[in-house]
Structure formats: C-alpha cells, structure tokens
Design a protein around this motif. Structure first.
Motif, PDB file in Angstrom:
ATOM      1  N   THR A  99       0.820  -1.217   0.000  1.00 43.01           N
ATOM      2  CA  THR A  99       0.000   0.000   0.000  1.00 43.01           C
ATOM      3  C   THR A  99       0.852   1.264   0.000  1.00 43.01           C
ATOM      4  N   SER A 100       2.053   1.201   0.572  1.00 43.22           N
ATOM      5  CA  SER A 100       2.928   2.384   0.575  1.00 43.22           C
ATOM      6  C   SER A 100       3.375   2.758  -0.833  1.00 43.22           C
ATOM      7  N   GLN A 103       0.011   4.787  -3.007  1.00 43.99           N
ATOM      8  CA  GLN A 103      -0.578   6.039  -2.512  1.00 43.99           C
ATOM      9  C   GLN A 103      -0.688   7.097  -3.603  1.00 43.99           C
ATOM     10  N   TRP A 107      -2.650  12.607  -1.320  1.00 42.46           N
ATOM     11  CA  TRP A 107      -2.568  12.276   0.092  1.00 42.46           C
ATOM     12  C   TRP A 107      -1.344  12.962   0.687  1.00 42.46           C
ATOM     13  N   ALA A 110       2.172  10.733   2.463  1.00 42.70           N
ATOM     14  CA  ALA A 110       2.647   9.555   1.741  1.00 42.70           C
ATOM     15  C   ALA A 110       3.940   9.028   2.375  1.00 42.70           C
ATOM     16  N   THR A 116       4.549   8.356  -5.627  1.00 44.42           N
ATOM     17  CA  THR A 116       3.085   8.323  -5.595  1.00 44.42           C
ATOM     18  C   THR A 116       2.534   8.202  -7.015  1.00 44.42           C
ATOM     19  N   SER A 174      -2.732   5.025   4.140  1.00 45.97           N
ATOM     20  CA  SER A 174      -3.994   5.300   3.446  1.00 45.97           C
ATOM     21  C   SER A 174      -3.743   6.124   2.197  1.00 45.97           C
ATOM     22  N   ILE A 176      -4.924   5.564  -1.078  1.00 41.84           N
ATOM     23  CA  ILE A 176      -4.518   4.760  -2.236  1.00 41.84           C
ATOM     24  C   ILE A 176      -5.153   5.283  -3.519  1.00 41.84           C
ATOM     25  N   THR A 258      -7.125   0.982   2.910  1.00 43.54           N
ATOM     26  CA  THR A 258      -6.077   1.361   3.857  1.00 43.54           C
ATOM     27  C   THR A 258      -5.366   0.094   4.306  1.00 43.54           C
TER      28      THR A 258
END
Length: 341
Positions: A99-100, A103, A107, A110, A116, A174, A176, A258
């Motif tokens: 998930t990292s 992003q 957001w 990040a 991103t 979170s 994403i 998330t």
C-alpha cells in the motif's frame, strides 16, 4: 479365478468403489446441512430467512475470499506434511508495504512522496515479491536446516508482524489510488479467489508439481528414492504459500482502502481450519483444492450465521476451535480405516 473367488471379488470391488466416493461430496452435504439449520433457526428466532438474503450472502462470500486465497496455499503446505502459521502476519506485512507504493499524490502523508501515483501493477508486484520472500525464508529453513515447520513458520509469524508494525511505526497507510482500490471492489476478490483455486486445482491434479507434492506428504523416503528433490520442492511449495498470502494482503488492503499492521490477525488459523474442514489430512499426502473451497465456504456460512442469529462473537472462536478438533479426529479415524483396508 474360481467362481467363489469371483463372487467374493465383486462385493469387495463394490465396497471399494463406495469408499472411494469423493470426500468433497460429504463435505458439501455438511455445508448444505449447516445452511439449512441456520435457515430454520432464522425463522424460529429472528423471523427472517438466512438463505434468501442476497446482501448477506454477498458480504459473506467477499469476506471468505481472502481466507480462501490463503487456504489454497496452506492446503499445498499441509499436503506435504507441513504447516504454515505465518500467513496471517504475512498478510499484514505485505498489505503495509504494498500500500505504501499505491498512494496518491493527493494524500499529504505519503510514505514515499516521490513514489506516488504509480501504476497498480507496481504495488501488486511489490506485495507478491514480499510474500514470496517470506515463503522462501520459511521453505529454506524447513528444507535445508530441518527445522520443524511449526517452529520455522512460528518465527515468521512473529517477525512479519514485527516488520508490519516497524514499517511505519504503527501508523496506518492510506490514500490509495483508484487503480489499486479497484482490485478490492465489487466481486473482484471472489474472482481472484476462484481463479487461484482453479489454477492450483489443475496444478495439483494434473501436473508433475502436484504428483511430487502428494508423494512427499505420503512417504518422504519413497519420494526421495524415486528421484524427487524434496528440499527444492518444499521451498517451491512454501514460496507459493507466501505468494498467495501476499496476494491476500493486497486484496485486503485494496478492499479496505487502507493498510494497518493488525491486518490478517487470526487469518492463518481460519485458513488452516478451512483446509482441515475441506478434508486435507494433517498427516500429509491427502487433500484437494475443491474440498478447501467448500471448507472455506462452510467457515463463512458459520460466521455469517452467528452474526445473523445475533450470537456474541467470542462464541464463534469456541465453535471454530471445536470444529478444527472434530475435523482432525475424523481425519485420524479415516486414516486408520484406510490403513486397515
């Protein structure tokens, strides 16, 4: 052959055919029975139908799909005579790390601000690689150092959860992208589960990989004598199990939008339960993906049924533990009966 011998052979052949009725059929009948019991109890105590609520059934199938993905990998491990206690922690670790890389630039917090808005394929590949690496570590320890699978995967269980917490110092990931979130929307988790189950059903039943997996679980010494490289194959099986745990982590994070370090807690026990309920023998050498799919659905029906009947959640764990023990007792009885014949 004499007439008497021929007459005696006919009933024996009939009895053998009866014994060879697919295990999945009896497991499916158990599933139908449990669903009907909930249907009756629903009308008696709630005044509602359990089976006729499409929304409830949809939620149930979506919830068990992630467990099902893990269970497909766990099934192969157990068929070899091993066990994997690390899959739930690997789900949490892969969810956090994948998930990292998923992003959005919108957001503000990040993990990697310069990485991103990446295509969804990037976090997916990262998650799969992390899962495969965890499986590789498990497999290598078990195959080449001869550490019992219980101990090796228990170590990964602790370590992977630690990595999940350390990665962002316990903070959730979170924000994403829509591309990544798409994997967890609508019926896609179910589609992923069914495709994975189909692939490995074919692999176990019709390929050399499957023959080697069953041979190692049934009789490791005979498998070695027949020329199977047991160590290399065990590594392969555990890598696949880790890969599927990583895929489950990706689907879980995408669905929740998330990732948290606590994701996947208890998933390894649910996956083992689904596998054992599905007829896979903990002694190794016996099991099918079709049985695991039905076992996964049974687990989902039970959980959904408890919620439907408004029974406290902690009773679910008590019943789940009882079912695992009962399934193992039945398996032991079945194995003894098979050896007698």
């Amino acid at each position: 052959m004499s007439t008497k011998a021929a007459e005696g052979a006919a009933p024996l052949a009939t009895r053998q055919r009866r014994r060879r009725l697919p295990t999945e059929l009896s497991i499916f009948l158990v599933l139908v029975g449990i669903a009907l019991i909930y249907e009756v109890l629903g009308w008696m105590f709630i005044g509602q139908s359990f089976l006729m609520n499409s929304q409830r059934l949809t939620i149930m199938i979506l919830q068990v799909s992630v467990i099902g993905i893990i269970a497909v990998g766990v099934t192969q491990v157990i068929i070899t005579g091993g066990i994997d206690l690390s899959s739930g922690s690997v789900v949490g670790m892969t969810a956090m790390i994948a998930t990292s890389f998923a992003q959005s630039s919108t957001w503000g917090r990040a993990v990697f601000p310069s990485l991103t808005d990446l295509p969804a394929v990037v976090p997916i590949l990262v998650g799969l690689l992390i899962g495969a690496a965890a499986g590789l570590a498990n497999g290598a320890l078990i195959a080449y150092t001869k550490i019992p699978p219980f101990i090796a995967t228990l170590g990964m269980f602790v370590s992977a959860r630690g990595v999940a917490k350390w990665y962002t110092k316990g903070q959730p990931v979170s924000g994403i992208t829509e591309q990544f979130h798409f994997i967890g929307t609508k019926a896609w988790p179910v589609v992923v589960f069914l495709v994975v189950a189909l692939i490995f059903h074919i692999a176990l039943r019709y390929t050399r990989y499957g023959k080697f997996t069953y041979a190692i679980g049934a009789n490791p010494q005979a498998a070695r004598v027949s020329g199977i490289n047991i160590e290399a194959h065990l590594v392969k099986v555990y890598v696949i199990a880790g890969l599927l745990a990583g895929l489950a982590g990706i689907v879980t994070a995408a669905r929740a939008e998330t990732a948290q370090a606590s994701m996947g807690v208890g998933y390894e026990l649910d996956a083992i339960a689904a596998t054992v309920i599905g007829g896979t023998s903990l002694t190794g050498g016996v099991g099918r993906i079709t049985g695991t799919v039905i076992g996964t659905i049974i687990l989902g029906v039970m959980t959904s049924g408890f919620t439907f009947l408004r029974i406290d959640a902690y009773y679910q764990e008590i019943v789940k533990g009882f079912i695992i023990v009962a399934a193992v007792v039945i398996d032991v009885y079945r194995q003894k009966k098979r050896r007698k014949h």
